[in-house]
Design an enzyme around this catalytic site. Structure first.
Site, short mmCIF file in Angstrom:
data_model
loop_
_atom_site.label_atom_id
_atom_site.label_comp_id
_atom_site.label_asym_id
_atom_site.label_seq_id
_atom_site.Cartn_x
_atom_site.Cartn_y
_atom_site.Cartn_z
N SER A 2 -6.96 -8.41 -0.67
CA SER A 2 -5.94 -9.08 -1.47
C SER A 2 -5.32 -10.24 -0.70
CB SER A 2 -4.85 -8.10 -1.87
OG SER A 2 -3.77 -8.76 -2.51
N TYR A 11 1.92 -2.62 -0.47
CA TYR A 11 0.58 -2.87 -0.98
C TYR A 11 -0.18 -3.81 -0.06
CZ TYR A 11 -2.99 -5.22 -3.77
OH TYR A 11 -4.17 -5.79 -4.20
N LYS A 53 -1.73 -3.00 -17.34
CA LYS A 53 -1.13 -3.19 -16.02
C LYS A 53 0.40 -3.24 -16.03
CE LYS A 53 -2.96 -6.10 -13.11
NZ LYS A 53 -3.21 -5.23 -11.93
#
Length: 326
Positions: free
Chosen positions: A112, A141, A182
């Site tokens: 990411s 995250y 989401k």
């Protein structure tokens, strides 16, 4: 057979759709829950749906797996359960890495752009331990994704067993079909479209930096089709391994994105600025841009989708249709 974790999710389901269109067998590893996430898979034939907790038993039966594409993750940047995130985003991919190394199966995984933090160290997809050590993610995250990237770098440096092909893909700000499940973590485009369809103005966060005007926060917005194209190219080029940025290569402002959405709708822009939520202050990226030099040097030469075209396709060909799923 391809094993796609997170295969009912956003990027994963678009990958499943592309593989299914090629006539490939795809085993999806995911949970559907009680909502409409199943719709992300409804138009495509799959070999089966496997809960993540059963993946080790499935693997032990030695199915004929061509490649593992690990898209599954706890992807909410606001998640605070460290044990859950570590188990999902670090422990599971480490097991998959080892399993693929032992059986000689290619392994592609989603990293990411959150690993870059506020961008102070740049956005160079250098996979060396020294370069990875300099990065400072802004949230749990981002840390979990960086922790796995760092472990991969350590294993490679020490000569530990590795899959015959491996690739970590640092996805930037992805948008496109199959985001409805989401919630808050869906793309800005998806949320702004929903606002406008509800008769509201499109809201954007005010800037809390004096050097950046409201709406001029910038991101590298990349259409999900471009992400899938990179993964399919990697599968076709098993000699290529590495850590790669996956973006458009060009930062654009949130104002650009929303104006493109209004143009796709054939409407005059109606935009209102609001204060940034407290849980995002100090954890908000004001600029991201994906240098694609390493990916290009590896041989990937497909052009990325211009923002205005990607937004038009997403709005007109997906979101405005009766069945807005791929």
């Amino acid at each position: 057979m391809y094993l796609v974790t997170g295969g009912a999710g956003f990027i994963g389901s678009n990958l499943v759709a592309a593989l299914a269109a090629r006539g490939e067998e795809v085993m999806v590893v995911d949970r559907l829950g009680s909502g409409d996430k199943w719709r992300n898979l409804a138009k495509h034939g799959i070999a089966g749906l496997l809960p993540p907790e059963e993946i080790e038993d499935f693997w032990a039966a030695e199915p004929p797996v061509t490649a593992v594409l690990h898209m599954g993750a706890i992807s909410a940047t606001t998640e605070t359960d460290g044990d859950l995130v570590a188990a999902t985003n670090l422990t599971l991919p480490l097991w998959l890495w080892s399993a693929c190394a032992a059986r000689g199966v290619p392994f592609l995984y989603a990293s990411s752009a959150a690993t870059y933090g506020d961008g102070a160290q740049g956005f160079d997809d250098d996979a060396s331990p020294a370069a990875l050590a300099r990065l400072r993610p802004l949230n749990l995250y981002g840390w979990s994704k960086l922790a796995f990237d760092r472990r991969v770098a350590q294993m490679l440096e020490r000569g530990a067993p590795r899959p015959p092909q491996w690739a970590g893909l640092r996805f930037f700000n992805v948008y496109g079909p199959n985001e409805a499940h989401k919630g808050r973590m869906a793309s800005v485009l998806f949320h702004k479209f929903r606002q406008v369809m509800a008769g509201e103005p499109a809201t954007l966060f005010r800037s809390d930096r004096a050097d950046i005007a409201d709406g001029q926060q910038m991101r590298d917005f990349v259409h999900v089709d471009d992400c899938v194209a990179v993964m399919l190219w990697l599968l076709e080029n098993p000699q290529v391994s590495g850590l790669f940025n996956v973006g458009s290569g060009r930062a654009r402002s949130f104002l650009d994105l929303v104006q493109a959405m209004f143009a796709a709708l054939g409407r005059e822009p109606d935009i209102r600025f609001i204060d940034m939520p407290a849980d995002l202050r100090g954890k908000y990226q004001y600029f991201t841009e994906a240098p694609l030099d390493r990916l290009r040097a590896a041989g990937f030469n497909a052009q990325t989708t211009p923002l205005e075209e990607g937004v038009r396709r997403t709005v007109q060909d997906v979101l405005m249709t009766e069945d807005p799923y791929r």
